[in-house]
Structure formats: C-alpha cells, structure tokens
Design a protein around this motif. Structure first.
Motif, PDB file in Angstrom:
ATOM      1  N   MET A  25       0.838  -1.196   0.000  1.00 18.17           N
ATOM      2  CA  MET A  25       0.000   0.000   0.000  1.00 18.17           C
ATOM      3  C   MET A  25       0.872   1.244   0.000  1.00 18.17           C
ATOM      4  N   ASP A  26       0.440   2.251  -0.744  1.00 20.26           N
ATOM      5  CA  ASP A  26       1.079   3.564  -0.673  1.00 20.26           C
ATOM      6  C   ASP A  26       0.578   4.244   0.592  1.00 20.26           C
ATOM      7  N   VAL A  27       1.503   4.744   1.393  1.00 20.28           N
ATOM      8  CA  VAL A  27       1.137   5.436   2.632  1.00 20.28           C
ATOM      9  C   VAL A  27       1.943   6.731   2.727  1.00 20.28           C
ATOM     10  N   PHE A  28       1.522   7.614   3.606  1.00 21.30           N
ATOM     11  CA  PHE A  28       2.219   8.873   3.850  1.00 21.30           C
ATOM     12  C   PHE A  28       2.319   9.072   5.349  1.00 21.30           C
ATOM     13  N   GLY A  29       3.416   9.632   5.792  1.00 26.41           N
ATOM     14  CA  GLY A  29       3.559   9.885   7.216  1.00 26.41           C
ATOM     15  C   GLY A  29       4.906  10.495   7.523  1.00 26.41           C
ATOM     16  N   ARG A  30       5.220  10.493   8.809  1.00 26.57           N
ATOM     17  CA  ARG A  30       6.507  11.018   9.245  1.00 26.57           C
ATOM     18  C   ARG A  30       6.926  10.214  10.467  1.00 26.57           C
ATOM     19  N   GLY A  31       8.206  10.182  10.695  1.00 24.91           N
ATOM     20  CA  GLY A  31       8.752   9.476  11.846  1.00 24.91           C
ATOM     21  C   GLY A  31       9.222  10.446  12.894  1.00 24.91           C
ATOM     22  N   LYS A  32      10.230  10.037  13.630  1.00 22.42           N
ATOM     23  CA  LYS A  32      10.761  10.860  14.717  1.00 22.42           C
ATOM     24  C   LYS A  32      11.328  12.180  14.226  1.00 22.42           C
ATOM     25  N   GLN A  33      11.767  12.212  12.960  1.00 26.16           N
ATOM     26  CA  GLN A  33      12.390  13.434  12.438  1.00 26.16           C
ATOM     27  C   GLN A  33      11.353  14.528  12.151  1.00 26.16           C
ATOM     28  N   LYS A  34      10.058  14.214  12.265  1.00 25.15           N
ATOM     29  CA  LYS A  34       8.963  15.182  12.132  1.00 25.15           C
ATOM     30  C   LYS A  34       8.903  15.832  10.753  1.00 25.15           C
ATOM     31  N   GLY A  35       9.197  15.073   9.710  1.00 26.69           N
ATOM     32  CA  GLY A  35       9.143  15.608   8.360  1.00 26.69           C
ATOM     33  C   GLY A  35      10.507  16.090   7.907  1.00 26.69           C
ATOM     34  N   ILE A  36      10.506  16.743   6.752  1.00 29.44           N
ATOM     35  CA  ILE A  36      11.761  17.212   6.155  1.00 29.44           C
ATOM     36  C   ILE A  36      11.569  18.645   5.680  1.00 29.44           C
ATOM     37  N   GLN A  37      12.576  19.479   5.898  1.00 30.98           N
ATOM     38  CA  GLN A  37      12.554  20.834   5.382  1.00 30.98           C
ATOM     39  C   GLN A  37      13.625  20.953   4.309  1.00 30.98           C
ATOM     40  N   VAL A  38      13.202  21.381   3.112  1.00 29.78           N
ATOM     41  CA  VAL A  38      14.106  21.607   1.995  1.00 29.78           C
ATOM     42  C   VAL A  38      13.964  23.070   1.612  1.00 29.78           C
ATOM     43  N   GLY A  39      14.973  23.842   1.949  1.00 32.22           N
ATOM     44  CA  GLY A  39      14.870  25.284   1.726  1.00 32.22           C
ATOM     45  C   GLY A  39      13.780  25.850   2.614  1.00 32.22           C
ATOM     46  N   GLU A  40      12.838  26.556   1.998  1.00 30.81           N
ATOM     47  CA  GLU A  40      11.724  27.125   2.756  1.00 30.81           C
ATOM     48  C   GLU A  40      10.508  26.205   2.784  1.00 30.81           C
ATOM     49  N   ILE A  41      10.583  25.085   2.073  1.00 30.84           N
ATOM     50  CA  ILE A  41       9.436  24.175   1.997  1.00 30.84           C
ATOM     51  C   ILE A  41       9.575  23.090   3.059  1.00 30.84           C
ATOM     52  N   TYR A  42       8.486  22.892   3.817  1.00 32.54           N
ATOM     53  CA  TYR A  42       8.455  21.868   4.853  1.00 32.54           C
ATOM     54  C   TYR A  42       7.521  20.750   4.410  1.00 32.54           C
ATOM     55  N   TYR A  43       8.045  19.530   4.342  1.00 34.78           N
ATOM     56  CA  TYR A  43       7.254  18.355   3.959  1.00 34.78           C
ATOM     57  C   TYR A  43       6.884  17.611   5.233  1.00 34.78           C
ATOM     58  N   ASP A  44       5.609  17.706   5.598  1.00 31.74           N
ATOM     59  CA  ASP A  44       5.107  17.110   6.834  1.00 31.74           C
ATOM     60  C   ASP A  44       4.770  15.629   6.636  1.00 31.74           C
ATOM     61  N   GLU A  45       4.381  15.261   5.425  1.00 33.78           N
ATOM     62  CA  GLU A  45       4.013  13.879   5.132  1.00 33.78           C
ATOM     63  C   GLU A  45       4.899  13.360   4.021  1.00 33.78           C
ATOM     64  N   ILE A  46       5.654  12.325   4.319  1.00 29.95           N
ATOM     65  CA  ILE A  46       6.618  11.758   3.391  1.00 29.95           C
ATOM     66  C   ILE A  46       6.019  10.500   2.766  1.00 29.95           C
ATOM     67  N   PRO A  47       6.105  10.329   1.441  1.00 31.80           N
ATOM     68  CA  PRO A  47       5.577   9.110   0.829  1.00 31.80           C
ATOM     69  C   PRO A  47       6.416   7.890   1.194  1.00 31.80           C
ATOM     70  N   LYS A  48       5.740   6.819   1.549  1.00 29.00           N
ATOM     71  CA  LYS A  48       6.353   5.525   1.876  1.00 29.00           C
ATOM     72  C   LYS A  48       5.478   4.426   1.285  1.00 29.00           C
ATOM     73  N   GLU A  49       5.950   3.202   1.370  1.00 33.68           N
ATOM     74  CA  GLU A  49       5.130   2.060   0.995  1.00 33.68           C
ATOM     75  C   GLU A  49       5.111   1.097   2.171  1.00 33.68           C
ATOM     76  N   MET A  50       3.917   0.573   2.465  1.00 34.67           N
ATOM     77  CA  MET A  50       3.788  -0.403   3.532  1.00 34.67           C
ATOM     78  C   MET A  50       3.624  -1.776   2.905  1.00 34.67           C
ATOM     79  N   LEU A  51       4.508  -2.683   3.297  1.00 34.01           N
ATOM     80  CA  LEU A  51       4.447  -4.067   2.850  1.00 34.01           C
ATOM     81  C   LEU A  51       3.970  -4.904   4.029  1.00 34.01           C
ATOM     82  N   MET A  52       2.955  -5.727   3.787  1.00 34.00           N
ATOM     83  CA  MET A  52       2.411  -6.568   4.849  1.00 34.00           C
ATOM     84  C   MET A  52       2.619  -8.029   4.478  1.00 34.00           C
ATOM     85  N   PHE A  53       3.308  -8.732   5.369  1.00 35.07           N
ATOM     86  CA  PHE A  53       3.573 -10.158   5.206  1.00 35.07           C
ATOM     87  C   PHE A  53       2.963 -10.903   6.391  1.00 35.07           C
TER      88      PHE A  53
END
Length: 107
Positions: free
Chosen positions: A31-59
């Motif tokens: 599944m495609d998922v979005f979220g953030r971990g302990k780092q609380k997102g990423i800031q690139v220049g003046e843009i802050y990305y609060d939700e980072i794209p990830k993929e969840m694999l379930m086995f």
C-alpha cells in the motif's frame, strides 16, 4: 501466526518484495502510505514536507519464520549506512486467517 508490516522507502519496496519472495515469503500486500517518523518531516529550503511518501508491505508468517523475514527486510530496505526515513518494521500477532475461496483456515 504473525503480521509483519514494513514501512519502507518507495524505491526500496520492489527490492524488498523480490528478496522476500526468494526467501520463501511470496505473499505480500503493498500500500502507498504517507507519514513522518521521529524526524517530524523534512525541510528543503523554505518548503516543509510534513508527510513523506512511503510504501507499507504486509507479510504474514509463522512465528518461527519471523527472524528470517525481518533479516531480509532490514538488509534490503536500508540505504547505504542507514539514513533517517529508511522505515520501520512492526510485528503483531494474528489470531486466525481464512482463505476466502476455499474457506481453509491458516496460512
């Protein structure tokens, strides 16, 4: 019986799935998922990305196979020396499972 959920970088998911299948863990839900971990997102220049794209694999696996599956995921999902945002693995017990087409119980 266990549910192993791996939240990984999108560019690593195909590699994780391939290596897991070769290790005997062919069945997976992705599944495609979005979220953030302990780092609380990423800031690139003046843009802050609060939700980072990830993929969840379930086995799903038997208890005795957990360590083998986790080793495959850790080895294949890690970037180089390991970076923030490489992902996380969650393991939960599963009470029961049934195949819908046959009604068969278990994995």
């Amino acid at each position: 019986m266990l549910l192993v959920r791996a939240i990984v970088r999108p560019e690593k998911s195909g590699y994780v799935m391939k290596e897991a299948a070769e290790a005997g863990f062919q069945a997976v839900t992705k599944m495609d998922v979005f979220g953030r971990g302990k780092q609380k997102g990423i800031q690139v220049g003046e843009i802050y990305y609060d939700e980072i794209p990830k993929e969840m694999l379930m086995f799903f696996c038997n208890d005795e196979d957990k360590d083998d599956l986790v080793k495959v995921i850790l080895r294949t999902a890690k970037t180089g020396e390991g970076n923030f945002g490489d992902g996380r693995i969650f393991i939960s017990p599963v009470e029961d499972a049934y195949t819908i087409s046959s009604g068969k119980q278990g994995l």
